[in-house]
Write a protein that holds these residues in place. Structure first.
Motif, PDB file in Angstrom:
ATOM      1  N   ARG A 140       4.504  -3.353  13.298  1.00 33.16           N
ATOM      2  CA  ARG A 140       3.116  -2.974  13.552  1.00 33.16           C
ATOM      3  C   ARG A 140       2.913  -2.868  15.053  1.00 33.16           C
ATOM      4  NH1 ARG A 140      -1.356  -7.717  13.571  1.00 33.16           N
ATOM      5  NH2 ARG A 140      -0.093  -9.211  14.698  1.00 33.16           N
ATOM      6  N   GLN A 185       3.073   0.845   3.420  1.00 32.21           N
ATOM      7  CA  GLN A 185       2.585  -0.205   4.306  1.00 32.21           C
ATOM      8  C   GLN A 185       2.611  -1.536   3.582  1.00 32.21           C
ATOM      9  OE1 GLN A 185      -1.390   0.314   5.789  1.00 32.21           O
ATOM     10  NE2 GLN A 185      -0.702   1.346   7.639  1.00 32.21           N
ATOM     11  N   GLN A 229      -3.478  -6.954   9.712  1.00 36.13           N
ATOM     12  CA  GLN A 229      -2.050  -7.229   9.843  1.00 36.13           C
ATOM     13  C   GLN A 229      -1.257  -6.252   8.973  1.00 36.13           C
ATOM     14  OE1 GLN A 229      -0.699 -11.277   9.899  1.00 36.13           O
ATOM     15  NE2 GLN A 229      -2.776 -12.028  10.090  1.00 36.13           N
ATOM     16  N   ALA A 230      -1.543  -4.963   9.161  1.00 35.71           N
ATOM     17  CA  ALA A 230      -0.855  -3.912   8.403  1.00 35.71           C
ATOM     18  C   ALA A 230       0.443  -3.547   9.119  1.00 35.71           C
ATOM     19  CB  ALA A 230      -1.752  -2.695   8.272  1.00 35.71           C
ATOM     20  N   ASP A 266      -2.670 -10.154   2.795  1.00 36.41           N
ATOM     21  CA  ASP A 266      -3.732  -9.288   2.283  1.00 36.41           C
ATOM     22  C   ASP A 266      -4.796  -9.005   3.340  1.00 36.41           C
ATOM     23  OD1 ASP A 266      -5.004  -7.703   0.451  1.00 36.41           O
ATOM     24  OD2 ASP A 266      -5.892  -9.346  -0.683  1.00 36.41           O
ATOM     25  N   ASP A 267      -4.389  -8.953   4.603  1.00 37.31           N
ATOM     26  CA  ASP A 267      -5.295  -8.753   5.726  1.00 37.31           C
ATOM     27  C   ASP A 267      -5.060  -7.360   6.321  1.00 37.31           C
ATOM     28  OD1 ASP A 267      -6.914  -8.890   7.943  1.00 37.31           O
ATOM     29  OD2 ASP A 267      -5.791 -10.494   8.933  1.00 37.31           O
ATOM     30  N   PRO A 268      -6.058  -6.458   6.278  1.00 37.79           N
ATOM     31  CA  PRO A 268      -5.845  -5.113   6.827  1.00 37.79           C
ATOM     32  C   PRO A 268      -5.598  -5.097   8.335  1.00 37.79           C
ATOM     33  CG  PRO A 268      -8.108  -5.372   6.054  1.00 37.79           C
ATOM     34  CD  PRO A 268      -7.369  -6.607   5.663  1.00 37.79           C
ATOM     35  N   TRP A 306       0.681  -5.326   3.939  1.00 33.58           N
ATOM     36  CA  TRP A 306      -0.351  -6.131   4.589  1.00 33.58           C
ATOM     37  C   TRP A 306       0.021  -7.595   4.423  1.00 33.58           C
ATOM     38  CZ3 TRP A 306      -5.813  -3.996   2.969  1.00 33.58           C
ATOM     39  CH2 TRP A 306      -5.932  -2.683   3.416  1.00 33.58           C
ATOM     40  N   LYS A 353       0.848  -1.184   0.000  1.00 25.44           N
ATOM     41  CA  LYS A 353       0.000   0.000   0.000  1.00 25.44           C
ATOM     42  C   LYS A 353       0.893   1.247   0.000  1.00 25.44           C
ATOM     43  CE  LYS A 353      -4.096  -0.643   0.893  1.00 25.44           C
ATOM     44  NZ  LYS A 353      -5.222  -0.749  -0.023  1.00 25.44           N
TER      45      LYS A 353
END
Length: 148
Positions: free
Chosen positions: A143, A110, A119-120, A115-117, A112, A48
């Protein structure tokens, strides 16, 4: 002298570059290149990009997908640090990411995991272009998880 590749903090090893001469025999030219000590890059991540817009004179930070957004890497968790701040438990998870080189990743981006928000991870160091060869990239990410 061979590097000590049995130590857990070593990411890779140096491999001598070999070439095949006209007569078919291999010889070492003395060049030493870094090669990661990993089996596969199979962990999917979403990258991201940071985007700032001014809202009433104050910057508003948002993140949008990079192009291409999905990349595969070798993810190595470096453990976490637990602390208590104002009566809440704060856990800082850190990890090291080895991936194929991408010039578009910066310290403000960022990552992820899977692809899990939820676990950003934020990139906390300048991405390392190993030996400036544009082949491998090493990121240090972190994080912060807060339990109320």
């Amino acid at each position: 002298m061979e590097p000590d590749v049995g130590r857990s903090e070593v990411l890779g090893s140096f491999q001598p570059h070999t070439a095949t001469a006209a007569h078919g025999r291999k010889h070492t030219r003395g060049l030493i290149m870094w090669k990661p000590n990993i089996q596969q890059m199979t962990t999917p991540i979403r990258i991201k990009r940071r985007k700032e817009t001014n809202v009433n004179g104050a910057p508003k930070v948002s993140f949008e997908d990079a192009e291409p957004p999905i990349a595969y890497c070798n993810w190595k968790s470096r453990g976490g640090t637990e602390s208590t701040q104002s009566g809440t438990l704060v856990v800082d998870d850190t990890a090291e990411v080895v991936m194929w080189f991408r010039p578009d990743i910066s310290k403000q981006d960022q990552v992820w995991l899977y692809d899990d928000p939820k676990q950003a991870y934020d990139v906390i160091s300048v991405p390392e272009n190993v030996e400036m060869r544009n082949q491998f990239l090493i990121l240090k990410v972190k994080r912060r998880a807060v339990n109320a």
